[in-house]
Design a protein around this motif. Structure first.
Motif, short mmCIF file in Angstrom:
data_model
loop_
_atom_site.label_atom_id
_atom_site.label_comp_id
_atom_site.label_asym_id
_atom_site.label_seq_id
_atom_site.Cartn_x
_atom_site.Cartn_y
_atom_site.Cartn_z
N ILE A 53 -5.23 38.48 23.69
CA ILE A 53 -4.91 38.91 25.06
C ILE A 53 -3.81 37.99 25.57
N GLY A 54 -2.74 38.56 26.05
CA GLY A 54 -1.63 37.75 26.55
C GLY A 54 -1.08 38.31 27.84
N GLN A 55 -0.75 37.43 28.76
CA GLN A 55 -0.12 37.87 30.01
C GLN A 55 0.94 36.83 30.38
N GLY A 56 2.19 37.16 30.03
CA GLY A 56 3.28 36.25 30.33
C GLY A 56 4.04 36.63 31.57
N GLN A 57 3.74 37.81 32.15
CA GLN A 57 4.46 38.29 33.33
C GLN A 57 3.48 38.71 34.42
N PRO A 58 2.79 37.72 35.03
CA PRO A 58 1.87 38.08 36.11
C PRO A 58 2.63 38.69 37.27
N LEU A 83 -6.66 20.26 28.01
CA LEU A 83 -6.99 19.28 29.03
C LEU A 83 -5.98 19.24 30.18
N TRP A 84 -4.77 19.69 29.92
CA TRP A 84 -3.76 19.69 30.98
C TRP A 84 -2.77 20.81 30.71
N GLU A 85 -1.59 20.72 31.30
CA GLU A 85 -0.63 21.82 31.22
C GLU A 85 -0.06 21.96 29.80
N VAL A 86 0.05 23.23 29.38
CA VAL A 86 0.56 23.53 28.03
C VAL A 86 1.97 24.09 28.15
N ASP A 87 2.85 23.62 27.28
CA ASP A 87 4.21 24.17 27.17
C ASP A 87 4.16 25.31 26.17
N ASP A 88 4.26 26.55 26.65
CA ASP A 88 4.07 27.70 25.76
C ASP A 88 5.13 27.76 24.66
N ALA A 89 6.28 27.14 24.90
CA ALA A 89 7.35 27.19 23.89
C ALA A 89 6.99 26.37 22.66
N VAL A 90 6.23 25.27 22.84
CA VAL A 90 5.85 24.44 21.68
C VAL A 90 4.41 24.69 21.25
N ALA A 91 3.59 25.26 22.16
CA ALA A 91 2.19 25.49 21.82
C ALA A 91 2.04 26.44 20.64
N LYS A 92 3.01 27.36 20.50
CA LYS A 92 2.87 28.34 19.42
C LYS A 92 2.91 27.67 18.05
N HIS A 93 3.53 26.48 17.94
CA HIS A 93 3.53 25.76 16.66
C HIS A 93 2.11 25.32 16.31
N VAL A 94 1.37 24.83 17.32
CA VAL A 94 -0.03 24.44 17.10
C VAL A 94 -0.86 25.67 16.76
N VAL A 95 -0.60 26.77 17.49
CA VAL A 95 -1.34 28.02 17.27
C VAL A 95 -1.15 28.51 15.83
N GLU A 96 0.11 28.50 15.39
CA GLU A 96 0.41 28.99 14.04
C GLU A 96 -0.29 28.13 12.99
N ALA A 97 -0.17 26.80 13.13
CA ALA A 97 -0.78 25.91 12.15
C ALA A 97 -2.31 26.04 12.17
N LYS A 106 5.04 31.46 37.25
CA LYS A 106 6.31 31.65 36.55
C LYS A 106 6.07 32.44 35.25
N GLU A 107 7.11 33.06 34.78
CA GLU A 107 7.01 33.88 33.57
C GLU A 107 6.88 32.99 32.35
N LEU A 108 5.99 33.38 31.42
CA LEU A 108 5.81 32.68 30.16
C LEU A 108 6.53 33.46 29.07
N LEU A 109 7.70 32.97 28.67
CA LEU A 109 8.59 33.75 27.81
C LEU A 109 8.11 33.81 26.36
N ALA A 110 7.27 32.85 25.94
CA ALA A 110 6.88 32.81 24.52
C ALA A 110 5.58 33.53 24.23
N ILE A 111 5.00 34.16 25.25
CA ILE A 111 3.68 34.77 25.05
C ILE A 111 3.72 35.90 24.03
N ASP A 112 4.69 36.80 24.16
CA ASP A 112 4.73 37.96 23.26
C ASP A 112 4.89 37.52 21.80
N SER A 113 5.76 36.51 21.58
CA SER A 113 5.95 36.05 20.20
C SER A 113 4.70 35.35 19.69
N GLU A 114 3.96 34.68 20.57
CA GLU A 114 2.70 34.04 20.17
C GLU A 114 1.67 35.09 19.75
#
Length: 1028
Positions: free
Chosen positions: A832-837, A966-980, A843-851
């Motif tokens: 489930i992803g919502q990058g454009q509330p 635990l705190w704010e996530v940077d969606d642009a770099v979080a996808k690297h953790v998600v992928e791994a 603010k818009e989360l631009l990396a959601i769709d690619s994640e």
């Protein structure tokens, strides 16, 4: 010559438009010389008839002329008739009635005084005419009228009008509309009279008095002009009984009846302000008993309204001034706002001016002014306030014989003030008098009177004051015994008892008294019961945060047990006091398979009531206060039924500890797959306890760490994380490194040493961290020495090099998740992803769709479901997906609500999914959730030990294994953790493996190692694993 009787019908004139149907038979005597005429059976009956006629003739003359001699003659004739009608004679009831009626008329005209014998005659006549007898209604009417007159002429003694009311209630159904008696009863001297009389009686809190007020209410149903006042009178009587007995059912009805009375009267009604005042008082009492701030706020608002309405009514005005002052004093104790206490004192002074000596209730005004001054003294140490309060209390005590202020209240209040003064002056006479006054107060009170709690507390205060000055151990023992009695007094509300228990905890710690652990246990039990009675999740948190200093009780209790070398009890106390919101809610979702085998009937009954309770839980109170009251009453009644069923279950063999706080042996199940490390940050000591699957717990002291250090560390981490978010990805995070090194050296290294050296735990084994108190805000899993080995052979290992770390909010949560793993269903994975509330929300989360695309590629096709994003990712759509799938990846904005953590939420296209929404879902087969959103595992700062966050909510709803942040996530770099993470999670599925949520902690550990060069330190640390 013979005498014969001729019976003649006598009818009555109409009353208004009512034509009476009652006809009396009168006997007329005729002489007869004819031997063949109908003779009487006996001469006695002729005498009875003759004397009766003579009596009626004399009585009629008396009624017309008011000449007492005619009354006396009538009474003499009727008495002769009665003498000739012994018990068993068919005419005795009539003879009794004639004599009583004549004497009653004389009593009404003040010509006869013996009303006691008159009512006795009517009472005997009634017993001779039982229900079903044609004259039964008339006999009831006669006795009722006699009692009503006796009431009005004998100092308005309540017992007479009470019986008259009950007779009236019996009579009315026997008088159909249109009958003569009905016309009399509905007139001004019938029902209306007894209603008015009862409504104007002094408040009677006895069971009989309340029963009578209920009867009165039946006599004037909705629509009757007397109905509102009858409601108010019943409300006041029930309220008085509540104040004497502390029965919560009385409190509920008091408020309900008072609300009804107010709702039936417009502002123009002559007693609208009185009804408002009484409703406000009921709510004020409810606040005292249950501690709900809404009740106090509404009471203050109503008192303000009464003041506005009653400016020209002297008595109600000083009542209102005084009552508003009392409520503001209570609010000062809650909020510590000086404006409240200063205004309260001004209001009491104004009320005192309007109630000079001799006026009713002056004692209350004196007492309440003195109390407000004492409260202000307790904060400001202004001795003038205290001395004035003592003088006012003494004046008040002198009035208790004349006023209606309870003497026990004045005694205990003066005792408290004298104890305060003794601490300043050390004059023995003050403390000796304080002790004596409290003892007198207790002697005045029945054993179950709620006010005994206050007297016990005052006596504890006096003994403790003397102990501080004289250091006699007997005084400390007496102080402890009295505060123990206060905290356990069954008819007092939980807030007062909790305050007593908290005081007991504080003093037992201060003076190192042996009762400290008992005090902690009592406190936690009281909190449990208090919170359990709240009907909404939000109000439970309000109850948990209402007591200053109570948030640290679980960790302080554990520290106390550790200092007494009882590690098992330390673990049990922590578990009892922490995560209360989750444990209370989880009781309604307890698996019942074992119980179903032992007793299907009880299992089904518990399941049914649990479902009703779960449905009755509101997320917040209703705007309609009357509706909210009804909902709270319904919830409490269900809780009582639930408790009764649970008590029956505990009587079954093998179920004696059913739903009781778990024992240490029960909790050891949490360590079945690796040790659980509980970190305890108390004001008294900081340490860790390692719980293993078998054997005794292990204590790890942390001597170089204090609670102040932990709070500083928390603040420094928050600053360092904020600063890191503004740095480039390659810039060294020096501040974070320093902090993580401190966590390693001072906290985790001593624990690791025990794991390695004493417990011989293998490298890369799993461990579970269970932080408490201030430890919950520190990223323990990321502890790192950031040093080179002494032999220069490489870097020293950090915690995640040594072990696979997970977190658990409580040991019970981990045990519960493991128990729910017994039943597995085929995996079903949804992203489930919502990058454009919707506009303006985030603010818009631009990396959601690619994640989402990335996740879809990595998840096995057999379990994959179409992802939900964009316009489809609505609140309803996402909640439906959570319920229909047992593996979930959620990528969106996460928002933590610091004021009301239950409003923390995931941002969707339309409306957010709140923590409350998640808690209401029961998804027993759910397994894994990855929360790629901000702040999903950051807890509530005000109640850290409640572990209220989104990840914990998902675990409660059924997800056994959760990745949170635990705190704010940077969606642009979080996808690297998600992928791994997903690469490691599903790496062996091609070889026939199955999706296993217990691998999540290991997969996260591998992922954070794999992305070290791509993802900054704070964005690797942000992800944690919770659960199995």
């Amino acid at each position: 010559m013979h005498i014969y009787l001729h019976l003649v019908d006598i009818s009555f004139p109409p009353v208004g438009d009512t034509h009476p149907s009652l006809t009396l038979k009168a006997a007329v005597l005729h002489p007869c010389d004819n031997q063949d005429s109908a003779p009487l059976d006996s001469i006695d009956e002729c005498d009875i008839a003759r004397e009766t006629d003579a009596g009626h003739e004399q009585f009629a003359t008396y009624v017309t002329t008011k000449t007492v001699s005619h009354l006396n003659d009538a009474v003499e004739h009727f008495q002769l008739v009665l003498d000739q009608c012994p018990v068993g004679h068919p005419d005795r009831a009539g003879a009794l009635t004639n004599l009583a009626w004549a004497r009653l008329e004389g009593y009404i005209q003040n010509d006869i005084q013996d009303i006691g014998s008159i009512t006795s005659l009517f009472r005997e006549a009634l017993t001779l005419r039982p229900q079903g007898h044609p004259d039964y209604p008339l006999s009831i009417y006669h006795l009722g009228k006699a009692l009503a007159w006796r009431y009005s002429k004998e100092n308005f003694t309540a017992v007479y009008i009470y019986e008259s009311v009950q007779l009236t209630c019996k009579l009315l159904p026997l008088c159909p509309e249109g009958t003569y008696l009905h016309g009399i009863m509905v007139g001004a001297n019938g029902v209306d009279y007894v209603i008015r009389a009862c409504n104007n009686l002094p408040t009677d809190a006895s069971d009989e008095g309340i029963h009578i007020q209920r009867v009165v209410l039946e006599l004037c149903p909705l629509g009757n002009e007397h109905h509102p006042k009858a409601l108010d009178a019943l409300a006041r009587a029930i309220g008085s009984r509540f104040e004497q007995r502390g029965n919560i059912d009385d409190l509920d009805e008091w408020i309900q009846r008072a609300r009804e009375a107010v709702s039936l009267c417009s502002e123009e009604h002559s007693e609208h302000d009185t009804f408002l005042n009484n409703l406000a008082t009921s709510l004020w009492s409810c606040f005292n008993h249950q501690g709900k701030h809404d009740d106090l706020n509404e009471a203050i608002s109503l008192y303000e309204e009464v003041l506005r309405l009653c400016s020209d009514r002297h008595q109600i005005q000083y009542f209102s001034l005084d009552n508003l002052g009392v409520a503001l004093t209570a609010r000062f104790r809650q909020r510590n706002d000086d404006d409240d206490i200063n205004r309260a004192i001004s209001l009491h002074r104004e009320a005192l001016m309007l109630s000079p000596p001799g006026i009713p209730h002056r004692g209350y005004v004196l007492n309440n002014l003195a109390t407000a001054l004492t409260v202000r003294y307790d904060k400001s140490d202004t001795s003038e306030d205290l001395n004035e309060a003592i003088d006012l209390y003494r004046d008040c005590l002198r009035l208790t014989q004349l006023d209606d202020l309870p003497r026990h209240k004045a005694l205990s209040n003066l005792s408290c003030a004298l104890s305060f003064r003794f601490t300043e002056t050390l004059k023995d006479e003050d403390v000796e008098e304080a002790i004596r006054l409290c003892q007198e107060s207790l002697e005045d009170l029945p054993s179950l009177h709620p006010a005994r709690c206050s007297s016990y507390k005052a006596l504890q205060k006096a003994y403790l004051s003397r102990y501080r000055a004289q250091c006699k151990s007997a005084d400390l023992s007496l102080a402890t015994e009295n505060i123990r009695l206060a905290s356990r007094h069954p008819t007092q509300g939980f807030p007062e008892r909790i305050l007593a228990a908290i005081a007991w905890v504080g003093k037992s710690e201060l003076y190192q008294h042996e009762s400290a652990l008992e005090a902690y246990q009592t406190c936690l039990d009281l909190f449990d019961n208090h919170v359990m009675m709240r009907s909404s999740i939000v109000s439970r948190r309000e109850a948990a945060t209402a007591f200053h200093g109570a948030q640290s009780l679980p960790v302080d209790a554990a520290s106390c047990a550790i200092r007494r070398d009882d590690l098992r009890q330390a673990v049990e106390l922590l578990e009892h006091g922490r995560g209360q919101q989750w444990s209370l809610a989880s009781r309604l979702r307890t698996p019942l398979e074992d119980l179903m085998s032992a007793s299907p009937e009880l299992a089904n009954k518990l399941s049914e009531i649990s479902k009703l309770l779960s449905d009755a839980q509101g997320s917040a109170g209703s705007v309609d206060r009357a509706a909210a009251d009804r909902a709270a009453i319904q919830y409490r009644k269900l809780q009582e039924q639930w408790g009764a069923v649970v008590a029956d279950i505990r009587d079954l063999k093998g179920f004696s500890r059913f739903l009781l706080p778990p024992s240490y042996e029960d909790l050891q199940a949490a360590a079945r797959h690796g040790p659980v490390i509980i970190l305890i940050g108390s004001q008294y000591s900081c340490s860790a306890i390692i719980v293993m699957a078998s054997g005794e717990p292990h204590h790890v002291p942390l001597p170089s760490v204090t609670l102040t250090d932990l709070k500083n560390l928390k603040d420094r981490f928050a600053r360092a994380i904020r600063q890191s978010s503004n740095m480039g990805p390659k810039v060294p995070r020096n501040d974070l490194i320093v902090l993580l090194r401190a966590v390693w050296d001072e906290i985790m290294l001593p624990i690791v040493n025990v794991l390695q050296q004493d417990l011989k735990l293998k490298c890369l084994s799993r461990i579970w961290l269970c932080p408490t108190g201030a430890f919950t805000s520190i990223p323990l899993h990321a502890a790192h020495p950031f040093r080179t080995k002494e032999d220069r052979s490489g870097k020293e290992a950090c915690l995640e090099d040594l072990y696979i770390c997970s977190y658990t909010p409580t040991l019970s949560a981990l045990v519960r998740s493991r128990q729910m793993m017994k039943t597995r269903v085929p995996p079903s994975f949804v992203a489930i992803g919502q990058g454009q509330p919707s506009t303006g929300k985030s603010k818009e989360l631009l990396a959601i769709d690619s994640e989402l695309e990335l996740v879809q590629k990595l998840v096995p096709a057999t379990a994959n479901r179409p992802s939900i994003s964009g316009d489809a990712a609505t609140r309803a759509g996402a909640l439906r997906a959570l319920q229909e799938n047992n593996w979930v990846h959620l990528a969106c904005h996460g928002k933590q609500d610091h004021i009301q953590p239950y409003n923390s939420h995931f941002v969707m296209r339309d409306e957010p999914i709140t923590l409350l929404d998640i808690m209401e879902k029961d998804i027993p087969y759910a397994e894994f959730a990855f929360l790629s959103a901000c702040h999903t595992a950051a807890g509530d700062e005000e109640t850290p030990d409640e572990v209220i966050h989104l990840a914990a909510g998902l675990q409660f709803s059924g997800f056994k294994s959760v990745i949170g942040t635990l705190w704010e996530v940077d969606d642009a770099v979080a996808k690297h953790v998600v992928e791994a993470f997903y690469e490691n999670m599903f790496e062996d599925l091609e070889d026939g493996g199955v999706m296993d949520c217990t691998k999540a902690a290991w997969a996260l550990n591998r992922a954070t190692h794999a992305v070290k060069t791509e993802v900054p330190l704070e964005q690797r640390m942000v992800f944690i694993h919770i659960g199995v």
